[in-house]
Design a protein around this motif. Structure first.
Motif: not given
Length: 269
Positions: A52-69, A82-85
């Motif tokens: 999920h792009p936020i802007s430029h080089a910033t994104a949220v990645i949802d991978w199965g039941d986990h998330s990271f920024y 967005q999900e808490k990372p």
């Protein structure tokens, strides 16, 4: 008596042939599975990787039941909804990758932050304890994710480079056979060309900070990920031609999927 000796010889010959057959069968079985039941083979992760792009080089990645920024900037409000990372990856010290203000506005309780030492050095003391410094080539684990720091730098290498080798990190994030490559601010470097088994790659292309569209396409064709997503493509002269990038990649390898996402939602492009 002669008949008895003949009968015994036939029995011995038959038994020997039968045993040889069993031995051959066992050997064949071992060749197919030399480790038997104890072989530990990880099944490929079937979980979807949603970017999920936020802007430029910033994104949220949802991978199965986990998330990271990735490189959270733009203020904590940019991540509302967005999900808490579970963890955060930061690639470099520049303002489009590192924002103390954004981090300070987030709920970071229990969140792991992985970054190069140069980024950790820029953090206020109250944040440093939750950082894990990772140098080029090093690997760490968060939950069931393995994170490897990959070099990112400009060519040619010199002391006036905007991105000298060793300061920043690209990353490979791996989970049960799936591998995501986040290139960071890099050019078409040997370390990128030598990558293997990458499912998704995030590749920058903006001059004079990273590389040209042509160099980005050449680099991608060298390591041939299943899918490539251009990001970080705003430069001094506007936006890189990501449609041209897609054309070049698909002309070189039609099996590589090129996905174009909206990284600049507020632009007039």
């Amino acid at each position: 008596m002669k008949f008895l000796y003949t009968l015994m010889a036939v029995v011995i010959l038959f038994t020997g042939c039968k045993n040889e057959g069993k031995e051959a069968e066992n050997n064949s079985s071992m060749e197919k599975n030399p480790y038997g039941e104890e072989k530990n083979v990880l099944e490929a992760d079937s979980a979807a990787i949603d970017i999920h792009p936020i802007s430029h080089a910033t994104a949220v990645i949802d991978w199965g039941d986990h998330s990271f920024y990735i490189d959270p900037v733009g203020g904590a409000e940019a991540f509302e909804g967005q999900e808490k990372p579970d963890f955060i990856l930061i690639t470099d010290i520049h303002g489009d990758h590192m924002s103390v203000e954004t981090l300070e506005g987030m709920d970071l309780d229990g969140v792991h932050i992985i970054a190069p030492q140069a980024v950790v050095d820029e953090m206020p003391e109250e944040l440093k304890d939750i950082f894990r410094a990772l140098e080029n080539g090093a690997t760490t684990r968060v939950l069931d994710f393995y994170i490897e720091a990959i070099p990112m730098y400009n060519l040619p290498e010199d002391e006036d480079s905007r991105h000298p080798k060793g300061r920043g990190n690209g990353y490979i994030v791996e989970r049960n056979g799936q591998r995501l490559y986040i290139a960071g601010d890099t050019e078409d470097i040997p370390e990128m060309r030598e990558l293997e088994n990458i499912e998704i790659a995030l590749i920058p292309m903006n001059m004079p900070y990273t590389m040209t569209v042509e160099d980005a396409a050449d680099g991608v064709l060298a390591f041939a990920p299943d899918k490539v997503i251009p990001f970080h493509f705003r430069g001094q002269d506007g936006f890189a031609d990501v449609e041209k990038f897609k054309k070049l990649v698909n002309e070189g390898n039609k099996d590589i999927e090129v996905e174009l996402l909206e990284w600049y939602p507020n632009s007039e492009e």
